[in-house]
Design an enzyme around this catalytic site. Structure first.
Site, PDB file in Angstrom:
ATOM      1  N   GLU A 138      -3.590  -0.169   8.410  1.00 50.96           N
ATOM      2  CA  GLU A 138      -2.218   0.082   9.087  1.00 50.96           C
ATOM      3  C   GLU A 138      -2.288  -0.344  10.586  1.00 50.96           C
ATOM      4  O   GLU A 138      -3.577  -0.101  11.341  1.00 50.96           O
ATOM      5  CB  GLU A 138      -2.099   1.524   9.194  1.00 50.96           C
ATOM      6  CG  GLU A 138      -1.839   2.305   7.869  1.00 50.96           C
ATOM      7  CD  GLU A 138      -1.505   4.006   8.198  1.00 50.96           C
ATOM      8  OE1 GLU A 138      -1.219   4.316   9.140  1.00 50.96           O
ATOM      9  OE2 GLU A 138      -1.791   4.620   6.969  1.00 50.96           O
TER      10      GLU A 138
ATOM     11  N   TYR B 124      -4.272   1.566  15.973  1.00 51.64           N
ATOM     12  CA  TYR B 124      -3.188   1.215  16.569  1.00 51.64           C
ATOM     13  C   TYR B 124      -3.302   1.060  18.296  1.00 51.64           C
ATOM     14  O   TYR B 124      -2.327   0.687  18.793  1.00 51.64           O
ATOM     15  CB  TYR B 124      -2.175   2.565  16.413  1.00 51.64           C
ATOM     16  CG  TYR B 124      -1.531   2.748  15.118  1.00 51.64           C
ATOM     17  CD1 TYR B 124      -2.421   3.477  14.041  1.00 51.64           C
ATOM     18  CD2 TYR B 124      -0.238   2.580  14.914  1.00 51.64           C
ATOM     19  CE1 TYR B 124      -1.679   3.700  12.673  1.00 51.64           C
ATOM     20  CE2 TYR B 124       0.301   2.480  13.442  1.00 51.64           C
ATOM     21  CZ  TYR B 124      -0.487   3.169  12.535  1.00 51.64           C
ATOM     22  OH  TYR B 124      -0.148   3.443  11.318  1.00 51.64           O
TER      23      TYR B 124
ATOM     24  N   GLU C 121      -7.469   8.575   6.183  1.00 53.30           N
ATOM     25  CA  GLU C 121      -7.574   9.255   7.437  1.00 53.30           C
ATOM     26  C   GLU C 121      -7.921  10.580   7.259  1.00 53.30           C
ATOM     27  O   GLU C 121      -7.451  11.481   7.685  1.00 53.30           O
ATOM     28  CB  GLU C 121      -6.253   9.259   8.164  1.00 53.30           C
ATOM     29  CG  GLU C 121      -6.113   7.777   8.776  1.00 53.30           C
ATOM     30  CD  GLU C 121      -5.131   7.596   9.749  1.00 53.30           C
ATOM     31  OE1 GLU C 121      -4.262   9.007  10.140  1.00 53.30           O
ATOM     32  OE2 GLU C 121      -4.991   6.599  10.387  1.00 53.30           O
TER      33      GLU C 121
ATOM     34  N   ARG D 101       0.904  -1.134  -0.069  1.00 46.87           N
ATOM     35  CA  ARG D 101       0.001   0.173  -0.053  1.00 46.87           C
ATOM     36  C   ARG D 101       0.801   1.214   0.127  1.00 46.87           C
ATOM     37  O   ARG D 101       1.700   1.693   0.704  1.00 46.87           O
ATOM     38  CB  ARG D 101      -0.963  -0.170   1.102  1.00 46.87           C
ATOM     39  CG  ARG D 101      -1.674   0.996   1.294  1.00 46.87           C
ATOM     40  CD  ARG D 101      -2.696   1.025   2.586  1.00 46.87           C
ATOM     41  NE  ARG D 101      -3.384   2.458   2.614  1.00 46.87           N
ATOM     42  CZ  ARG D 101      -3.426   3.469   3.570  1.00 46.87           C
ATOM     43  NH1 ARG D 101      -2.605   2.874   4.847  1.00 46.87           N
ATOM     44  NH2 ARG D 101      -4.002   4.651   3.701  1.00 46.87           N
TER      45      ARG D 101
ATOM     46  N   HIS E 247      -2.784  11.226   0.596  1.00 45.99           N
ATOM     47  CA  HIS E 247      -2.353  10.825   1.805  1.00 45.99           C
ATOM     48  C   HIS E 247      -1.809  12.215   2.238  1.00 45.99           C
ATOM     49  O   HIS E 247      -0.578  12.171   2.695  1.00 45.99           O
ATOM     50  CB  HIS E 247      -1.134   9.675   1.905  1.00 45.99           C
ATOM     51  CG  HIS E 247      -0.963   8.933   3.303  1.00 45.99           C
ATOM     52  ND1 HIS E 247      -1.015   7.634   3.355  1.00 45.99           N
ATOM     53  CD2 HIS E 247      -0.766   9.511   4.525  1.00 45.99           C
ATOM     54  CE1 HIS E 247      -0.786   7.418   4.716  1.00 45.99           C
ATOM     55  NE2 HIS E 247      -0.631   8.659   5.346  1.00 45.99           N
TER      56      HIS E 247
ATOM     57  N   ASN F 213      -7.301   2.007   9.950  1.00 45.43           N
ATOM     58  CA  ASN F 213      -6.072   1.998  10.524  1.00 45.43           C
ATOM     59  C   ASN F 213      -6.270   1.913  12.280  1.00 45.43           C
ATOM     60  O   ASN F 213      -7.222   2.597  12.444  1.00 45.43           O
ATOM     61  CB  ASN F 213      -5.343   3.324  10.305  1.00 45.43           C
ATOM     62  CG  ASN F 213      -4.987   3.555   8.760  1.00 45.43           C
ATOM     63  OD1 ASN F 213      -4.987   2.434   7.834  1.00 45.43           O
ATOM     64  ND2 ASN F 213      -4.577   4.685   8.394  1.00 45.43           N
TER      65      ASN F 213
HETATM   66  N1  LIG Z   1      -2.620  14.851  13.860  1.00 40.88           N
HETATM   67  N2  LIG Z   1      -2.849  14.126  14.820  1.00 40.88           N
HETATM   68  N3  LIG Z   1      -3.189  13.500  15.691  1.00 40.88           N
HETATM   69  C1  LIG Z   1      -3.285  12.087  15.917  1.00 40.88           C
HETATM   70  C2  LIG Z   1      -3.206  11.257  14.959  1.00 40.88           C
HETATM   71  C3  LIG Z   1      -3.493   9.798  15.626  1.00 40.88           C
HETATM   72  C4  LIG Z   1      -3.607   8.571  14.672  1.00 40.88           C
HETATM   73  N4  LIG Z   1      -2.339   8.984  13.620  1.00 40.88           N
HETATM   74  C5  LIG Z   1      -2.633   7.823  12.684  1.00 40.88           C
HETATM   75  O1  LIG Z   1      -3.379   6.850  12.741  1.00 40.88           O
HETATM   76  C6  LIG Z   1      -1.321   7.877  11.425  1.00 40.88           C
HETATM   77  C7  LIG Z   1      -1.502   7.173  10.503  1.00 40.88           C
HETATM   78  C8  LIG Z   1      -1.047   7.649   9.206  1.00 40.88           C
HETATM   79  O2  LIG Z   1      -1.862   7.214   8.064  1.00 40.88           O
HETATM   80  C9  LIG Z   1       0.352   7.585   8.863  1.00 40.88           C
HETATM   81  O3  LIG Z   1       0.866   8.299   7.879  1.00 40.88           O
HETATM   82  C10 LIG Z   1       1.238   7.700  10.118  1.00 40.88           C
HETATM   83  O4  LIG Z   1       2.725   7.600   9.814  1.00 40.88           O
HETATM   84  C11 LIG Z   1       0.906   6.653  11.183  1.00 40.88           C
HETATM   85  C12 LIG Z   1       1.728   6.645  12.397  1.00 40.88           C
HETATM   86  O5  LIG Z   1       1.663   7.789  13.093  1.00 40.88           O
HETATM   87  C13 LIG Z   1      -0.628   7.023  11.479  1.00 40.88           C
END
Ligand SMILES: N=[N+]=NCCCCNC(=O)[C@@H]1[C@H]2[C@H](O)[C@@H](O)[C@H](O)[C@@H](CO)[C@@H]12
Length: 450
Positions: free
Chosen positions: A355, A298, A169, A79, A123, A296
């Site tokens: 993710e 986490y 997102e 992806r 993105h 996604n």
């Molecule tokens: N603004 N803000 N604040 C809070 C965000 C919380 C959730 N962040 C994600 O899910 C990001 C997603 C993203 O696609 C990826 O590009 C990021 O590298 C990952 C790791 O961080 C995750």
């Protein structure tokens, strides 16, 4: 197929994910136009340690080496996102052939390696020219720009790319960019702006999905959301109410709008005059049928009442226990909980975990290896809960680790390492971490567990 975790459906896809701005670098090469993250990362104070994605993982030049590493991981799918400003440097109008050529070579390389490309159109990296003209997503006309972008790339790659995600997102880049100030363009406390931007993103999503289906035979179209079950921090009424408001903002705002064509009434009432202007037919335009939902995931969200973040008025509570370099709790059951939540309330035809991963302070040991036991435990435990949800009938068809290789973690720079592959950002040397070998074994087809 069966592996060390358990039984997974035949054809289940084992993947890894990245995003253009976080890995490509070469920000002034190949005709690429400027985007809002180029601007934001060069704004003093915006990014930890003053870091930026000008070089990142230099994937623009090292993509062949990176595909070879994907093969070592036994990936079925990869992806990645396309940088809009490599294709249309000014956001619309003249197409940059060098940008199309880069992604065409990448896609051909993936297919030759037996790896399915899963493309994300957006993105977070909006062409700066569109931000300058009418403030980007705040201008309703941007929907037509996104349609042109979608048309150009799906005509160019639709013969080889079948899985298309419109947005990654949408809540994060709108709330992060217009309320929290943590993401480009770095505005703060403008919830009305975030909701208006989000409305236009939803409209762009619906219009884009139509174009993808017109241009790509047998296409699979979806969107990726960072949805998260909200748990009240206590049984106190104000915490229960805050968790419901958070659920409305974080989950139902997206799922109700995109899958049912309506904004949730409780949140409409809460947002009041912050609501976007909704034109007749808008809700039907955004709620196009989807082939899959990308999730996604986490962590879990433990929510209490809070005085900030008006009008949702919530705050996150960080339970004791293991935490990641992002300050996120390690709570593997979150993947099971969100899958059951979505499946029981919305029943999407297919789901991909697009993710899931953990940020750690990984280091290269004297033996030249990266012994990231915590990431192996994180992946193993989340995959165990994933397998349980699938066994209970949730239609999950694939899983993508965030992320393929250590890359630019937005406002936090390069310090949080999420990769299965370690990257020395001074030398660009790649080193497969122990978790990469673990994941390769999970993904290997002939792994026979007696
Ligand atoms: N603004 N803000 N604040 C809070 C965000 C919380 C959730 N962040 C994600 O899910 C990001 C997603 C993203 O696609 C990826 O590009 C990021 O590298 C990952 C790791 O961080 C995750």
């Amino acid at each position: 197929m069966k592996n060390a975790i358990g039984e997974f459906p035949e054809g289940f896809l084992w993947g890894a994910a990245t995003a253009a701005y976080q890995i490509e670098g070469a920000v002034t090469e190949g005709g690429r136009g400027k985007n809002i993250w180029d601007t934001f990362t060069h704004t003093p104070g915006a990014i930890k340690n003053g870091e930026n994605g000008d070089i990142a993982c230099d994937h623009y030049h090292r993509w062949r080496e990176d595909i070879a590493l994907m093969q070592q991981l036994n990936l079925d799918a990869y992806r990645f996102s396309i940088a809009w400003s490599r294709i249309l440097p000014q956001g619309r109008g003249t197409v940059n052939q060098a940008g199309l050529d880069f992604y065409s070579r990448l896609i051909d390389g993936l297919l030759e390696a037996g790896i399915q490309p899963f493309v994300t159109l957006y993105h977070w990296d909006l062409p700066q020219a569109l931000q300058d003209e009418g403030k980007g997503w705040l201008r309703r006309g941007i929907v037509e720009d996104f349609v042109q972008y979608t048309d150009v790339v799906t005509r160019a790659f639709g013969d080889r790319v079948k899985h298309w995600t419109t947005f990654n997102e949408p809540g994060v880049f709108t709330w992060g960019g217009y309320v929290l100030g943590e993401d480009a363009p770095g505005w703060r406390m403008q919830p009305g702006a975030a909701l208006t931007a989000l409305h236009h993103v939803f409209l762009a999503h619906g219009a884009s999905a139509q174009v993808i289906r017109e241009n790509v035979p047998q296409s699979q179209v979806g969107i990726v959301l960072d949805i998260n079950v909200a748990e009240p921090a206590s049984e106190a009424p104000e915490d229960v109410a805050a968790a419901l408001r958070f659920d409305g903002m974080q989950n139902r705002w997206f799922l109700d709008a995109l899958l049912r064509g309506e904004y949730p009434a409780d949140m409409v009432a809460l947002f009041g005059e912050q609501m976007p202007r909704i034109e007749t037919g808008d809700m039907q335009r955004m709620a196009v049928p989807l082939d899959y939902l990308g999730i996604n995931i986490y962590r879990r969200s433990v929510i209490a009442h809070g005085d900030e973040l008006v009008p949702v008025n919530y705050c996150r509570v960080l339970p004791p226990g293991e935490h990641t370099l992002m300050g996120w709790e390690v709570y593997p059951k979150c993947i099971y909980d969100i899958l059951k939540y979505v499946n029981e309330r919305y029943g999407p035809p297919k789901i991909y975990i697009t993710e899931n991963g953990i940020a750690l302070p990984d280091e290269v040991s004297p033996d030249g290896h990266v012994h990231d036991e915590r990431r192996i435990a994180y992946l193993r435990d989340h995959l165990t809960y994933l397998q349980r949800a699938i066994a209970e009938g949730v239609p999950v068809r694939g899983y993508f680790v965030w992320t393929l290789m250590d890359n630019f973690e937005w406002a936090l720079g390069f310090e949080p390492r999420f990769g299965l592959i370690y990257v020395d950002h001074q030398t660009q040397q790649r080193i497969m971490k122990d978790s990469g070998y673990f994941y390769a074994d999970i993904a290997k087809k002939e792994t026979a567990v007696k």
